[in-house]
Scaffold this active site. Structure first.
Site, PDB file in Angstrom:
ATOM      1  N   MET A  11       0.690 -23.647 -20.425  1.00 60.08           N
ATOM      2  CA  MET A  11       1.345 -22.398 -20.024  1.00 60.08           C
ATOM      3  C   MET A  11       1.800 -21.595 -21.242  1.00 60.08           C
ATOM      4  SD  MET A  11       3.337 -23.240 -16.515  1.00 60.08           S
ATOM      5  CE  MET A  11       3.547 -21.504 -16.223  1.00 60.08           C
ATOM      6  N   ASN A  12       1.907 -20.299 -21.052  1.00 59.81           N
ATOM      7  CA  ASN A  12       2.424 -19.375 -22.075  1.00 59.81           C
ATOM      8  C   ASN A  12       1.560 -19.311 -23.329  1.00 59.81           C
ATOM      9  OD1 ASN A  12       4.543 -19.030 -20.286  1.00 59.81           O
ATOM     10  ND2 ASN A  12       5.831 -20.541 -21.314  1.00 59.81           N
ATOM     11  N   ALA A  13       0.241 -19.428 -23.142  1.00 58.61           N
ATOM     12  CA  ALA A  13      -0.675 -19.310 -24.281  1.00 58.61           C
ATOM     13  C   ALA A  13      -1.307 -17.925 -24.343  1.00 58.61           C
ATOM     14  CB  ALA A  13      -1.763 -20.379 -24.196  1.00 58.61           C
ATOM     15  N   LYS A  15      -2.947 -16.343 -21.628  1.00 62.16           N
ATOM     16  CA  LYS A  15      -4.187 -16.253 -20.842  1.00 62.16           C
ATOM     17  C   LYS A  15      -4.328 -14.888 -20.170  1.00 62.16           C
ATOM     18  CE  LYS A  15      -3.189 -19.922 -18.451  1.00 62.16           C
ATOM     19  NZ  LYS A  15      -2.022 -20.377 -19.242  1.00 62.16           N
ATOM     20  N   ASP A  87      -8.025 -14.647 -12.927  1.00 57.02           N
ATOM     21  CA  ASP A  87      -6.797 -15.243 -13.458  1.00 57.02           C
ATOM     22  C   ASP A  87      -6.345 -16.365 -12.520  1.00 57.02           C
ATOM     23  OD1 ASP A  87      -4.827 -15.395 -15.416  1.00 57.02           O
ATOM     24  OD2 ASP A  87      -3.474 -14.011 -14.392  1.00 57.02           O
ATOM     25  N   GLU A  88      -5.570 -17.317 -13.046  1.00 58.44           N
ATOM     26  CA  GLU A  88      -5.076 -18.450 -12.246  1.00 58.44           C
ATOM     27  C   GLU A  88      -6.230 -19.203 -11.588  1.00 58.44           C
ATOM     28  OE1 GLU A  88      -2.082 -19.206 -12.634  1.00 58.44           O
ATOM     29  OE2 GLU A  88      -1.062 -17.342 -13.186  1.00 58.44           O
ATOM     30  N   CYS A  89      -7.308 -19.390 -12.362  1.00 58.74           N
ATOM     31  CA  CYS A  89      -8.531 -19.968 -11.785  1.00 58.74           C
ATOM     32  C   CYS A  89      -8.390 -21.450 -11.450  1.00 58.74           C
ATOM     33  CB  CYS A  89      -9.717 -19.752 -12.728  1.00 58.74           C
ATOM     34  SG  CYS A  89      -9.544 -20.595 -14.305  1.00 58.74           S
TER      35      CYS A  89
END
Length: 205
Positions: A11-13, A15, A87-89
């Protein structure tokens, strides 16, 4: 030839930021993109992809019943699509990942997927599992643990800030519920029962 890409990270990279930048790059060249995001994740409002640095874009929603190939093909026939971005794949089903591979192979449209590789238990999400298996290109987006190592794991924290690795796979949250850490500190935080204690110990080492 179009390809299927999987951009994965903890998380928080960044994307969503990377997705929005890719979409902008296509649009800047007069090309049309279609952006999808998971219906389940509405932290920043339904029907849009938002990044933590303030960028956002309208997005179509998918859930487990969405027929992505049929939707994309129908829209492509109305007006050419040059790139599909998801996104959120990690929330895709096996069938939906297959359908996205068909968008690439049958419609010759590149598909760029962005999401988490593993959940807070260290287990692969279904969508990520099949994207890792079937994508043409795998790209890791890196973020760092508080110790400076690469963060590859996600800790889930309860309301009191204590880490735990039981319960439902999907609980939507932001920074208050999930923290990206390296594998070493993921294991230590669960053993000790406190991320704060591990961080304090690291500061004094």
């Amino acid at each position: 030839m179009a390809q299927l890409y999987f951009y994965y990270s903890a998380m928080n990279a960044g994307k969503s930021t990377a997705l929005l930048q890719s979409s902008y790059n296509y649009q800047e060249r007069g090309m049309r993109t279609v952006v999808y995001t998971a219906e389940i994740d509405d932290r920043f409002g339904a029907g849009k992809v938002s990044s933590r640095i303030g960028l956002s874009s309208p997005a179509k929603l998918f859930n487990q019943n969405s027929s992505l190939f049929d939707e994309i093909r129908a829209e492509h026939e109305q007006q050419a699509i040059h790139c599909v971005l998801v996104d959120e794949c990690q929330f895709l089903t096996r069938q939906q990942v297959y359908e996205l591979s068909e968008v690439v192979d049958q419609l010759d449209i590149p598909v760029l997927c962005y999401g988490l590789r593993t959940d807070f238990r260290g287990e692969l999400f279904i969508g990520s599992q099949y994207l890792l298996a079937w994508s043409d290109k795998l790209v890791e987006l890196k973020t760092i643990c508080f110790c400076g190592r690469k963060a590859s794991m996600v800790l889930r924290l309860d309301q009191a800030g204590r880490p735990y690795n039981e319960g439902e796979q999907v609980v939507i949250g932001g920074n208050e519920r999930y923290v990206s850490v390296c594998r070493k500190h993921y294991k230590e935080a669960l053993q000790v029962g406190s991320l704060t204690a591990i961080q304090e110990r690291h500061r004094h080492d």
